[in-house]
Design a protein around this motif. Structure first.
Motif, mmCIF file in Angstrom:
data_model
loop_
_atom_site.group_PDB
_atom_site.id
_atom_site.type_symbol
_atom_site.label_atom_id
_atom_site.label_comp_id
_atom_site.label_asym_id
_atom_site.label_seq_id
_atom_site.Cartn_x
_atom_site.Cartn_y
_atom_site.Cartn_z
ATOM 1 N N GLY A 1 -0.465 -1.513 7.759
ATOM 2 C CA GLY A 1 -1.505 -0.629 8.272
ATOM 3 C C GLY A 1 -1.337 0.822 7.865
ATOM 4 N N ILE A 2 -1.859 1.156 6.696
ATOM 5 C CA ILE A 2 -1.893 2.552 6.235
ATOM 6 C C ILE A 2 -3.376 2.852 6.048
ATOM 7 C CG2 ILE A 2 -1.190 4.118 4.361
ATOM 8 C CD1 ILE A 2 1.201 1.965 4.123
ATOM 9 N N PRO A 3 -4.001 3.470 7.064
ATOM 10 C CA PRO A 3 -5.462 3.494 7.137
ATOM 11 C C PRO A 3 -6.174 3.953 5.868
ATOM 12 C CG PRO A 3 -4.508 4.347 9.157
ATOM 13 C CD PRO A 3 -3.373 4.141 8.207
ATOM 14 N N ASP A 4 -5.795 5.115 5.315
ATOM 15 C CA ASP A 4 -6.526 5.614 4.137
ATOM 16 C C ASP A 4 -6.407 4.642 2.967
ATOM 17 O OD1 ASP A 4 -7.043 7.748 5.638
ATOM 18 O OD2 ASP A 4 -5.748 9.163 4.558
ATOM 19 N N ALA A 5 -5.195 4.111 2.778
ATOM 20 C CA ALA A 5 -4.973 3.212 1.641
ATOM 21 C C ALA A 5 -5.726 1.899 1.841
ATOM 22 C CB ALA A 5 -3.477 2.956 1.473
ATOM 23 N N MET A 6 -5.869 1.446 3.088
ATOM 24 C CA MET A 6 -6.633 0.206 3.340
ATOM 25 C C MET A 6 -8.076 0.380 2.872
ATOM 26 S SD MET A 6 -5.062 -0.559 7.107
ATOM 27 C CE MET A 6 -6.326 -1.621 7.727
ATOM 28 N N VAL A 7 -8.633 1.547 3.172
ATOM 29 C CA VAL A 7 -10.029 1.794 2.786
ATOM 30 C C VAL A 7 -10.138 1.941 1.265
ATOM 31 C CG1 VAL A 7 -11.988 3.378 3.052
ATOM 32 C CG2 VAL A 7 -10.558 2.825 5.032
ATOM 33 N N ARG A 8 -9.169 2.656 0.678
ATOM 34 C CA ARG A 8 -9.183 2.816 -0.801
ATOM 35 C C ARG A 8 -9.113 1.446 -1.479
ATOM 36 N NH1 ARG A 8 -5.967 7.415 -0.027
ATOM 37 N NH2 ARG A 8 -4.035 6.209 -0.164
ATOM 38 N N LEU B 1 0.823 -1.222 0.000
ATOM 39 C CA LEU B 1 0.000 0.000 0.000
ATOM 40 C C LEU B 1 0.855 1.270 0.000
ATOM 41 C CD1 LEU B 1 -3.105 -1.000 2.151
ATOM 42 C CD2 LEU B 1 -2.712 -1.224 -0.306
ATOM 43 N N LEU B 2 2.183 1.117 -0.084
ATOM 44 C CA LEU B 2 3.036 2.278 -0.368
ATOM 45 C C LEU B 2 3.399 2.310 -1.853
ATOM 46 C CD1 LEU B 2 5.449 2.454 2.720
ATOM 47 C CD2 LEU B 2 3.487 3.912 2.196
ATOM 48 N N ASN B 3 2.844 1.386 -2.617
ATOM 49 C CA ASN B 3 3.041 1.364 -4.076
ATOM 50 C C ASN B 3 1.682 1.077 -4.722
ATOM 51 O OD1 ASN B 3 4.107 1.203 -6.632
ATOM 52 N ND2 ASN B 3 5.056 -0.815 -6.358
ATOM 53 N N GLU B 4 0.707 1.893 -4.292
ATOM 54 C CA GLU B 4 -0.682 1.608 -4.654
ATOM 55 C C GLU B 4 -0.941 1.510 -6.152
ATOM 56 O OE1 GLU B 4 -4.170 3.375 -2.331
ATOM 57 O OE2 GLU B 4 -2.462 4.583 -1.698
#
Ligand code: SF4
Length: 349
Positions: free
Chosen positions: A198-205, A166-169
């Motif tokens: 756990g990267i909250p915004d990216a988890m939801v995206r 999720l750091l390379n979305e």
């Protein structure tokens, strides 16, 4: 020189098809051979006329990685593949042949990882470089080629290799589109798992974009200070924001989130840790996966909890109403845990 069109880019491939006057059904046959029958580039090209083959071969790139080495476990069904990127970096994938006949591939999404988790060999490698979607997908293509002779193919893909997906979305999402596309790999979203620290915004995206995809959160502690000591990136994301993201994504996905918990002696395996874990996740549909610690080459001063403590943790979580599994690790003899082999190849012994 004009850059080559990646085989996985359907839009650009359609432009190549028109330019080379290839019939749509011939391209479809080529792609079926490549993605579904796991034929090599040369075998897949046989679906085109001889003249079209040469032009297609010089316009379209089938691979973006070179296989550097492979190591097969002598004790179980794991094979570690080490690939080299065009830039000369090494990345890893691990084939897991499960006794039930299922074959999974653990893929990398970055070279190295900036998250620097204390328990992870990749985290010791230093800063991260994002892999492209082609480099992510080529790990699956090449693993399938190797497995063809065994009558197996990859039906499960887990993003648990090197890097924080999720750091390379954008590259990860583009790779997921191809993995799930009926015209390409056609994997079921229930068989593809993205694991994050756990990267909250990216988890939801990610949940919004792929509502049926399986997702896992590496929690490892339900105490903020404990998490930060294991996962430095946790300083940016308080537990409360993670809890909110977990609730949002499980609402969107309508399926339990897998919560991974590495049990470490004296760090996160006490009675108080257990109580806080249960308290933090109460009311959220999660499935716990307790993980034995796989010691890494660089000494991080960590000791895994014993089997008895793992069982006690599992029992307590289960009594609190959570489904729990204890992960069985494959490939201990080939340094199969994320980043171990690439780290070993980089570090002179
Ligand atoms: S565990 Fe994952 S997020 Fe943490 S350092 Fe390793 S690769 Fe990065």
């Amino acid at each position: 020189m004009t850059p080559m069109t990646p085989i996985h880019d359907a839009v650009a491939l359609e432009a190549v098809r028109k330019r080379l006057r290839i019939e749509p059904w011939d391209l479809k046959r080529l792609r079926n051979a490549f993605y579904k029958k796991h034929q090599t580039a040369e075998e897949s090209l046989e679906h085109l006329s001889v003249e079209q083959r040469d032009a297609f071969r010089s316009d379209v790139a089938f691979h973006s990685l070179r296989l550097h080495s492979r190591r097969d476990s002598e004790i179980d069904g794991a094979t570690k593949l080490l690939f080299r990127t065009v830039g000369g970096h090494l990345i890893e994938s691990v084939i897991l042949r499960i006794a039930s006949g299922r074959t999974s591939l653990c893929v990398s999404s970055q070279v190295g990882c900036a998250v620097r988790c204390r328990f992870c060999a990749t985290g010791q490698m230093g800063t991260a470089l994002d892999l492209t979607s082609e480099q992510i997908l080529d790990q699956v293509v090449q693993a399938n080629h190797l497995l063809r002779g065994e009558g197996r193919s990859i039906r499960n893909v887990v993003f648990m290799g090197m890097g924080e997906p999720l750091l390379n979305e954008s590259a990860v999402y583009a790779a997921l589109d191809v993995l799930l596309s009926p015209q390409c790999f056609d994997l079921s979203p229930a068989k593809v798992l993205v694991s994050t620290v756990g990267i909250p915004d990216a988890m939801v995206r990610c949940a919004e974009r792929f509502p049926r995809l399986r997702m896992a959160l590496s929690l490892h502690s339900a105490r903020q200070a404990g998490r930060e000591s294991l996962i430095p990136l946790a300083r940016r994301y308080p537990l409360e924001s993670l809890r909110r993201a977990m609730m949002q994504m499980t609402n969107i996905q309508r399926q339990p989130l897998m919560v991974e918990y590495l049990l470490l002696q004296g760090l996160n395996d006490g009675d108080q840790d257990m109580a806080e874990l249960i308290n933090c996740l109460r009311g959220i549909p999660v499935h716990f996966n307790l993980i034995p610690y796989n010691a890494i080459a660089a000494d991080a001063g960590l000791i895994g909890s014993g089997a008895e403590r793992r069982r006690q943790f599992a029992d307590a979580l289960s009594e609190a109403g959570f489904p729990v599994t204890i992960r069985y690790s494959l490939g201990n003899d080939i340094a199969a845990a994320c980043g171990q082999l690439a780290l070993r190849e980089k570090t002179p012994s």
